[in-house]
Motif scaffolding. Structure first.
Motif, mmCIF file in Angstrom:
data_model
loop_
_atom_site.group_PDB
_atom_site.id
_atom_site.type_symbol
_atom_site.label_atom_id
_atom_site.label_comp_id
_atom_site.label_asym_id
_atom_site.label_seq_id
_atom_site.Cartn_x
_atom_site.Cartn_y
_atom_site.Cartn_z
ATOM 1 N N ALA A 14 30.029 29.156 48.690
ATOM 2 C CA ALA A 14 31.290 28.881 48.001
ATOM 3 C C ALA A 14 31.059 28.565 46.530
ATOM 4 O O ALA A 14 31.800 29.019 45.648
ATOM 5 C CB ALA A 14 32.016 27.725 48.680
ATOM 6 N N LEU A 15 30.028 27.797 46.246
ATOM 7 C CA LEU A 15 29.732 27.442 44.856
ATOM 8 C C LEU A 15 29.291 28.665 44.055
ATOM 9 O O LEU A 15 29.625 28.802 42.877
ATOM 10 C CB LEU A 15 28.658 26.348 44.807
ATOM 11 C CG LEU A 15 29.059 25.017 45.441
ATOM 12 C CD1 LEU A 15 27.913 24.027 45.378
ATOM 13 C CD2 LEU A 15 30.291 24.459 44.750
ATOM 14 N N VAL A 16 28.536 29.550 44.695
ATOM 15 C CA VAL A 16 28.146 30.792 44.018
ATOM 16 C C VAL A 16 29.374 31.635 43.707
ATOM 17 O O VAL A 16 29.525 32.172 42.603
ATOM 18 C CB VAL A 16 27.148 31.589 44.894
ATOM 19 C CG1 VAL A 16 26.936 32.986 44.312
ATOM 20 C CG2 VAL A 16 25.814 30.852 44.974
ATOM 21 N N LEU A 17 30.283 31.742 44.673
ATOM 22 C CA LEU A 17 31.514 32.502 44.470
ATOM 23 C C LEU A 17 32.349 31.907 43.338
ATOM 24 O O LEU A 17 32.849 32.627 42.463
ATOM 25 C CB LEU A 17 32.340 32.526 45.759
ATOM 26 C CG LEU A 17 31.833 33.408 46.899
ATOM 27 C CD1 LEU A 17 32.696 33.189 48.145
ATOM 28 C CD2 LEU A 17 31.855 34.871 46.499
ATOM 29 N N ALA A 18 32.511 30.589 43.361
ATOM 30 C CA ALA A 18 33.329 29.930 42.341
ATOM 31 C C ALA A 18 32.717 30.090 40.954
ATOM 32 O O ALA A 18 33.424 30.356 39.970
ATOM 33 C CB ALA A 18 33.500 28.450 42.675
ATOM 34 N N SER A 19 31.400 29.927 40.853
ATOM 35 C CA SER A 19 30.722 30.045 39.555
ATOM 36 C C SER A 19 30.819 31.477 39.023
ATOM 37 O O SER A 19 31.120 31.694 37.836
ATOM 38 C CB SER A 19 29.255 29.636 39.692
ATOM 39 O OG SER A 19 29.144 28.298 40.126
ATOM 40 N N ALA A 20 30.564 32.447 39.904
ATOM 41 C CA ALA A 20 30.650 33.841 39.484
ATOM 42 C C ALA A 20 32.081 34.197 39.094
ATOM 43 O O ALA A 20 32.320 34.900 38.098
ATOM 44 C CB ALA A 20 30.170 34.755 40.613
ATOM 45 N N GLY A 21 33.044 33.680 39.863
ATOM 46 C CA GLY A 21 34.440 33.955 39.547
ATOM 47 C C GLY A 21 34.849 33.380 38.210
ATOM 48 O O GLY A 21 35.546 34.040 37.418
ATOM 49 N N LEU A 22 34.411 32.149 37.923
ATOM 50 C CA LEU A 22 34.738 31.530 36.640
ATOM 51 C C LEU A 22 34.141 32.321 35.488
ATOM 52 O O LEU A 22 34.791 32.535 34.452
ATOM 53 C CB LEU A 22 34.226 30.082 36.620
ATOM 54 C CG LEU A 22 34.489 29.293 35.335
ATOM 55 C CD1 LEU A 22 35.983 29.211 35.048
ATOM 56 C CD2 LEU A 22 33.887 27.895 35.433
ATOM 57 N N SER A 36 49.209 39.356 31.419
ATOM 58 C CA SER A 36 48.458 40.148 32.389
ATOM 59 C C SER A 36 46.982 39.821 32.276
ATOM 60 O O SER A 36 46.484 39.527 31.187
ATOM 61 C CB SER A 36 48.683 41.645 32.160
ATOM 62 O OG SER A 36 48.256 42.021 30.863
ATOM 63 N N LEU A 37 46.321 39.855 33.391
ATOM 64 C CA LEU A 37 44.886 39.613 33.441
ATOM 65 C C LEU A 37 44.157 40.945 33.540
ATOM 66 O O LEU A 37 44.634 41.882 34.179
ATOM 67 C CB LEU A 37 44.525 38.745 34.640
ATOM 68 C CG LEU A 37 45.073 37.315 34.628
ATOM 69 C CD1 LEU A 37 44.811 36.644 35.969
ATOM 70 C CD2 LEU A 37 44.459 36.500 33.499
ATOM 71 N N ALA A 38 42.992 41.011 32.903
ATOM 72 C CA ALA A 38 42.171 42.212 33.019
ATOM 73 C C ALA A 38 41.660 42.333 34.448
ATOM 74 O O ALA A 38 41.632 41.363 35.208
ATOM 75 C CB ALA A 38 41.005 42.137 32.047
ATOM 76 N N ALA A 39 41.258 43.550 34.807
ATOM 77 C CA ALA A 39 40.779 43.790 36.171
ATOM 78 C C ALA A 39 39.610 42.886 36.519
ATOM 79 O O ALA A 39 39.519 42.361 37.636
ATOM 80 C CB ALA A 39 40.376 45.261 36.322
ATOM 81 N N VAL A 40 38.729 42.657 35.552
ATOM 82 C CA VAL A 40 37.566 41.812 35.820
ATOM 83 C C VAL A 40 37.993 40.364 36.020
ATOM 84 O O VAL A 40 37.408 39.631 36.833
ATOM 85 C CB VAL A 40 36.531 41.927 34.674
ATOM 86 C CG1 VAL A 40 37.084 41.348 33.367
ATOM 87 C CG2 VAL A 40 35.225 41.224 35.048
ATOM 88 N N GLN A 41 39.068 39.927 35.327
ATOM 89 C CA GLN A 41 39.567 38.571 35.529
ATOM 90 C C GLN A 41 40.225 38.418 36.898
ATOM 91 O O GLN A 41 40.090 37.384 37.549
ATOM 92 C CB GLN A 41 40.561 38.214 34.430
ATOM 93 C CG GLN A 41 39.920 38.018 33.067
ATOM 94 C CD GLN A 41 40.951 37.684 32.013
ATOM 95 O OE1 GLN A 41 41.868 38.468 31.758
ATOM 96 N NE2 GLN A 41 40.820 36.529 31.403
ATOM 97 N N LEU A 42 40.940 39.448 37.310
ATOM 98 C CA LEU A 42 41.533 39.413 38.649
ATOM 99 C C LEU A 42 40.452 39.324 39.720
ATOM 100 O O LEU A 42 40.590 38.612 40.713
ATOM 101 C CB LEU A 42 42.401 40.650 38.868
ATOM 102 C CG LEU A 42 43.687 40.725 38.031
ATOM 103 C CD1 LEU A 42 44.366 42.069 38.238
ATOM 104 C CD2 LEU A 42 44.629 39.588 38.401
ATOM 105 N N ALA A 43 39.366 40.068 39.489
ATOM 106 C CA ALA A 43 38.238 39.999 40.430
ATOM 107 C C ALA A 43 37.638 38.598 40.437
ATOM 108 O O ALA A 43 37.287 38.054 41.498
ATOM 109 C CB ALA A 43 37.182 41.035 40.050
ATOM 110 N N GLY A 44 37.525 38.005 39.251
ATOM 111 C CA GLY A 44 37.009 36.642 39.165
ATOM 112 C C GLY A 44 37.920 35.654 39.869
ATOM 113 O O GLY A 44 37.457 34.751 40.574
ATOM 114 N N GLY A 45 39.244 35.813 39.695
ATOM 115 C CA GLY A 45 40.182 34.948 40.387
ATOM 116 C C GLY A 45 40.067 35.077 41.886
ATOM 117 O O GLY A 45 40.176 34.089 42.624
ATOM 118 N N ALA A 46 39.846 36.297 42.360
ATOM 119 C CA ALA A 46 39.672 36.512 43.799
ATOM 120 C C ALA A 46 38.432 35.778 44.318
ATOM 121 O O ALA A 46 38.442 35.216 45.426
ATOM 122 C CB ALA A 46 39.554 38.006 44.086
#
Length: 315
Positions: free
Chosen positions: A129-137, A267-277
């Motif tokens: 979870a921490l890896v996901l959150a860090s990568a997403g941020l 609007s968020l860029a595609a990479v930001q949407l991926a990060g939010g996911a």
């Protein structure tokens, strides 16, 4: 999972998610950060005290220890005031959608702090979870592009998440001893006192500059994104449990992103949407871990329930 409880939790998430939109609209109608914060918390405190009186929760105030009373007021006057101040100051500089994703890193921050403090053990799920959150941020920030990300606004947004996490961990014990409505009223009262004095002292409390429409948006923050959001969450929480409620609450940042697009064309860029996911995925992983342990102490789902017990949402 009772459908009524799920709908109540989703309605709460939508109400919380609309807060940044109300804030942006209030700024456009003359509200300053100081005015917004003072009006919001004064009105919220009044409404919560009315609910306390109407539900009979005031009886608990007579038996409440002085230590808990002072702690609850201090949580609002110090911790929550700092978090709200940082959030709404960041909202002046960042898009509502981006800020919502920055703030929603707080579950991962709470997990890290709980592990460091020895309240929770590290395991593969929390690590994932921490890896996901860090990568997403990282993706959310990197996707903004050069020059499109306000440094001070970003710092304030991340600071709001950090302070929010500290607030959750600090309020964990008192949330188990004090009724939710009473605790909400006390925290709001402490925040109202601090933020009103700070706004007046700093020259930011300028009620005369706010239009009639602006006061309407401020009322929306108070009634919809504060009192109603907390009430709906508690009603749903009792029906579906903390783990399901935490998962359903991930609709909050999604709501902000959607409403920001509809209201402001953000609007968020595609990479930001991926990060939010990835950020939301981290919350789901942590929620699943809590469900697997069958425990409520210092896990993200319990954090979410305690979070709303103190007031979040009032965020």
């Amino acid at each position: 999972m009772p459908s009524a409880g799920a709908l109540l939790c989703l309605a709460s998430a939508v109400a919380f998610g609309a807060m940044a939109i109300f804030g942006k609209l209030a700024y456009d109608e003359g509200a300053t950060v100081g005015t917004l914060l003072a009006v919001r918390f004064v009105l919220a405190a009044a409404l919560f005290w009315a609910l306390v009186a109407g539900t009979g929760a005031a009886r608990e105030l007579r038996t409440m220890s002085r230590r808990d009373l002072v702690l609850a007021l201090a949580l609002g006057g110090v911790c929550y005031s700092a978090q709200a101040g940082a959030y709404f100051a960041a909202l002046q500089r960042l898009d509502a959608s981006l800020l919502s994703l920055l703030l929603y890193t707080f579950p991962a921050m709470v997990t890290v702090a709980a592990i460091v403090l020895g309240r929770e053990r590290a395991n593969r799920r929390t690590a994932a979870a921490l890896v996901l959150a860090s990568a997403g941020l990282c993706l959310v920030l990197a996707g903004a592009g050069a020059g499109a990300l306000d440094p001070l606004g970003t710092l304030l947004g991340v600071s709001a998440a950090v302070v929010y996490s500290a607030y959750i961990l600090t309020s964990a014990s008192i949330a188990e001893r004090v009724a939710p409505l009473l605790l909400s009223a006390l925290v709001c009262s402490g925040a109202a006192a601090t933020l009103t004095l700070a706004g007046a002292g700093g020259g930011e409390l300028r009620l005369g500059d706010v239009s009639a429409a602006g006061f309407g948006w401020l009322a929306g923050i108070t009634v919809v994104s504060t009192v109603a959001a907390v009430g709906l969450f508690f009603a749903g929480l009792r029906r579906v449990g903390s783990t399901t409620a935490a998962i359903l609450s991930t609709a909050e940042p999604l709501t902000t992103v959607l409403l920001a697009f509809l209201a402001f064309g953000e609007s968020l860029a595609a990479v930001q949407l991926a990060g939010g996911a990835l950020v939301l995925g981290a919350v789901l992983v942590l929620s699943a871990a809590a469900a697997g342990k069958g425990a409520r102490h210092d896990t993200v789902p319990d954090v979410r329930s305690r979070l709303t017990q103190r007031m979040e949402g009032v965020r």
